[in-house]
Scaffold this motif. Structure first.
Motif: not given
Length: 327
Positions: A25-27, A36-38, A48-53, A57-71
């Motif tokens: 997200l920084e990039t 609270l970071w992300s 920006l969160i949606k764009q990151t996911h 996915y476009r790069a080949g990921a089959q699993v998206a991990i939600t932005a709830s780590y710090q939430a």
């Protein structure tokens, strides 16, 4: 398809996870310097969160991990003065954004397919609800030490609301990640089994070394903890140096025999975080070196492979090319 069904079938290659959220997200121009970071970006700039996911996915990921780590609900209350229900709304938003990114990728890649074929494509992509440790709430680096002490019931209370919100929002699996403490793993496991037994989860730990999680608990004790946890699909490591992650997989593999869970690894980029200086140090693992290490993780038995801090969609693309032949 559930994650366990995916993992129980004959896999041609490991399932590919996404990479770093906050540092990527920084990039994209996000400021994650706050406590609270992300999670703060969920409110300030959710696109920006949606764009990151979507980028992952476009790069080949089959699993998206939600932005709830710090939430965590406690963190959202402390830093943003949100009520419990408002905090849950933020957590649910993190799931919605990942689901929307998945739907957009499916739409991009299923032109000309019929409904059944489209459903099959979509069924191979998952959203994992991130459940970060209590140490992340403390924001003092203790997720890499596990030196905090909370009663089991207090620990369950800390995690309960966020887990409930993730489940209500329809995650496919819970990612209990960056766990440094045996007692926290115990509390989380009891919470899931007692109150959320139908929901699948994986547990990934930070490490002191290749044979102990961050608080010093031996891997053998960790493996035994999950003997009767039928809803836990995978155990492994994240947010750890890639070489240490490989060595820990090799130590964990004999302990996996006869047990129902699989192995998972998503290490950092090769760089190390200097908490005192608040900066990253060392060299990234890139290109051919990353490709070689990806193959090593798979050969060591990991069936879920991805990246953590400072990794990028390009890194996930390298992993895809190695593990899936560029598909």
């Amino acid at each position: 398809m559930t994650v366990s069904a995916k993992l129980s079938t004959h896999l041609d290659s490991p399932v590919i996870l996404d990479g770093a959220l906050a540092t990527y997200l920084e990039t994209l121009g996000a400021d994650i310097s706050g406590a609270l970071w992300s999670a703060d970006i969920l409110l300030q700039n959710p696109s920006l969160i949606k764009q990151t996911h979507l980028d992952y996915y476009r790069a080949g990921a089959q699993v998206a991990i939600t932005a709830s780590y710090q939430a965590s609900l406690a963190g959202l209350s402390k830093h943003l003065h949100l009520s419990e229900e408002q905090g849950k709304d933020v957590v649910r938003k993190s799931v919605q954004l990942a689901q929307e990114a998945r739907d957009e990728w499916v739409e991009e890649n299923t032109a000309g397919l019929n409904e059944a074929e489209t459903a099959q494509v979509r069924g191979g992509l998952f959203v994992a609800g991130s459940v970060g440790p209590y140490g992340a709430f403390l924001s003092d680096g203790s997720e890499y030490r596990g030196d905090y002490h909370l009663s089991k019931e207090d620990m369950k209370a800390f995690h309960r609301g966020r887990v409930q919100a993730l489940v209500d929002a329809g995650v496919d699996v819970l990612a209990c990640e960056t766990i440094p403490s045996f007692t926290e793993a115990q509390a989380l496991l009891e919470l899931l089994c007692e109150e959320f037994g139908a929901v699948e989860a994986w547990f990934t730990f930070t490490l002191r070394d290749a044979e102990h999680i961050a608080d010093g608990t031996p891997l053998a004790q960790i493996a035994a903890l999950f003997d009767n946890a039928s809803n836990v699909v995978a155990l492994g490591f994240n947010c750890t140096p890639d070489d240490v992650g490989l060595a820990a997989l090799q130590k964990l593999r004999p302990l996996q025999e006869g047990r129902g869970w699989k192995m998972i690894v998503y290490p950092n980029s090769g760089e190390q975080w200097n908490a005192a200086a608040r900066e990253w140090e060392g060299q990234r693992t890139e290109g051919g070196q990353l490709a070689a290490k990806t193959r090593q993780w798979a050969d060591a038995g990991a069936v879920l492979v991805g990246g953590c801090c400072r990794t990028t969609p390009e890194d996930i693309g390298v992993m895809r090319d190695v593990l899936q032949g560029g598909r």
